[in-house]
Design an enzyme around this catalytic site. Structure first.
Site, PDB file in Angstrom:
ATOM      1  N   ASN A 196     -42.259 -79.175 -36.037  1.00  0.00           N
ATOM      2  CA  ASN A 196     -43.046 -77.997 -36.373  1.00  0.00           C
ATOM      3  C   ASN A 196     -44.193 -78.409 -37.300  1.00  0.00           C
ATOM      4  O   ASN A 196     -44.082 -79.342 -38.102  1.00  0.00           O
ATOM      5  CB  ASN A 196     -42.195 -76.870 -36.959  1.00  0.00           C
ATOM      6  CG  ASN A 196     -41.319 -77.232 -38.123  1.00  0.00           C
ATOM      7  OD1 ASN A 196     -40.840 -78.358 -38.235  1.00  0.00           O
ATOM      8  ND2 ASN A 196     -41.070 -76.274 -38.995  1.00  0.00           N
ATOM      9  N   ILE A 197     -45.300 -77.721 -37.136  1.00  0.00           N
ATOM     10  CA  ILE A 197     -46.518 -78.007 -37.881  1.00  0.00           C
ATOM     11  C   ILE A 197     -47.031 -76.668 -38.406  1.00  0.00           C
ATOM     12  O   ILE A 197     -47.467 -75.820 -37.634  1.00  0.00           O
ATOM     13  CB  ILE A 197     -47.577 -78.686 -36.986  1.00  0.00           C
ATOM     14  CG1 ILE A 197     -46.995 -79.974 -36.386  1.00  0.00           C
ATOM     15  CG2 ILE A 197     -48.857 -78.953 -37.777  1.00  0.00           C
ATOM     16  CD1 ILE A 197     -47.819 -80.562 -35.261  1.00  0.00           C
ATOM     17  N   GLU A 198     -46.932 -76.488 -39.714  1.00  0.00           N
ATOM     18  CA  GLU A 198     -47.305 -75.216 -40.321  1.00  0.00           C
ATOM     19  C   GLU A 198     -48.782 -75.163 -40.679  1.00  0.00           C
ATOM     20  O   GLU A 198     -49.458 -76.187 -40.737  1.00  0.00           O
ATOM     21  CB  GLU A 198     -46.460 -74.973 -41.576  1.00  0.00           C
ATOM     22  CG  GLU A 198     -44.999 -74.794 -41.267  1.00  0.00           C
ATOM     23  CD  GLU A 198     -44.153 -74.526 -42.485  1.00  0.00           C
ATOM     24  OE1 GLU A 198     -43.012 -74.081 -42.288  1.00  0.00           O
ATOM     25  OE2 GLU A 198     -44.589 -74.761 -43.634  1.00  0.00           O
ATOM     26  N   GLU A 235     -40.267 -77.266 -30.772  1.00  0.00           N
ATOM     27  CA  GLU A 235     -40.005 -77.232 -29.338  1.00  0.00           C
ATOM     28  C   GLU A 235     -41.316 -77.179 -28.555  1.00  0.00           C
ATOM     29  O   GLU A 235     -41.525 -77.911 -27.586  1.00  0.00           O
ATOM     30  CB  GLU A 235     -39.179 -75.996 -28.951  1.00  0.00           C
ATOM     31  CG  GLU A 235     -37.875 -75.874 -29.684  1.00  0.00           C
ATOM     32  CD  GLU A 235     -37.968 -75.006 -30.931  1.00  0.00           C
ATOM     33  OE1 GLU A 235     -38.718 -75.367 -31.869  1.00  0.00           O
ATOM     34  OE2 GLU A 235     -37.289 -73.972 -30.977  1.00  0.00           O
ATOM     35  N   CYS A 264     -36.946 -69.632 -31.481  1.00  0.00           N
ATOM     36  CA  CYS A 264     -37.614 -68.337 -31.566  1.00  0.00           C
ATOM     37  C   CYS A 264     -37.956 -67.828 -30.168  1.00  0.00           C
ATOM     38  O   CYS A 264     -37.873 -68.561 -29.182  1.00  0.00           O
ATOM     39  CB  CYS A 264     -38.875 -68.446 -32.426  1.00  0.00           C
ATOM     40  SG  CYS A 264     -40.270 -69.277 -31.631  1.00  0.00           S
TER      41      CYS A 264
END
Length: 128
Positions: A41-43, A54, A85
């Site tokens: 994940n990359i915020e 994913e 999600c």
């Protein structure tokens, strides 16, 4: 191959960019031709622009011309195996067969195996 994907998903989570949530997610997927793609994940400060692990793995594979996705493993630092999600479930439905294996992994290494269809029954794709 699932054991390898589990290890690779955990490894991918270590590259997550999570300065806001401090909640790293890692994913590893296998194509039918044997290629493996990892994602994390990359915020972003604008939370809507954040990308899940994913989807990062799936988009990497698709951007390299691989549409033959076979299996995915997803790791989260959660007490129970991570639950993807809704957006990730819909993207998985787009690029995997309904019977494709999905392995969900908890921080203690416990796993749950299911299919894409288990994660998103009666998906939007089925309405076409």
């Amino acid at each position: 191959m699932s054991a390898d994907l589990v290890s690779l998903a955990i490894e991918a989570s270590k590259k997550a960019y999570v300065p806001y949530s401090h909640f790293p997610i890692g994913a590893a997927l296998l194509t039918k031709s044997g290629q493996i793609f990892q994602g994390c994940n990359i915020e972003n400060a604008s939370f809507g622009l954040t990308n899940c692990g994913e989807r990062t793995a799936i988009f990497k594979a698709v951007s390299e011309g691989h549409l033959d996705l076979e299996e995915i493993a997803i790791y989260g630092e959660t007490a129970n195996p991570i639950s993807p999600c809704g957006a990730c479930r819909q993207v998985m439905t787009e690029f995997f067969e309904p019977s494709a294996k999905v392995t969900l992994i908890a921080k203690d290494g416990r796993t749950v195996e299911m299919t894409v269809e288990d994660l998103l029954p009666y998906s939007f794709k089925e309405l076409e």
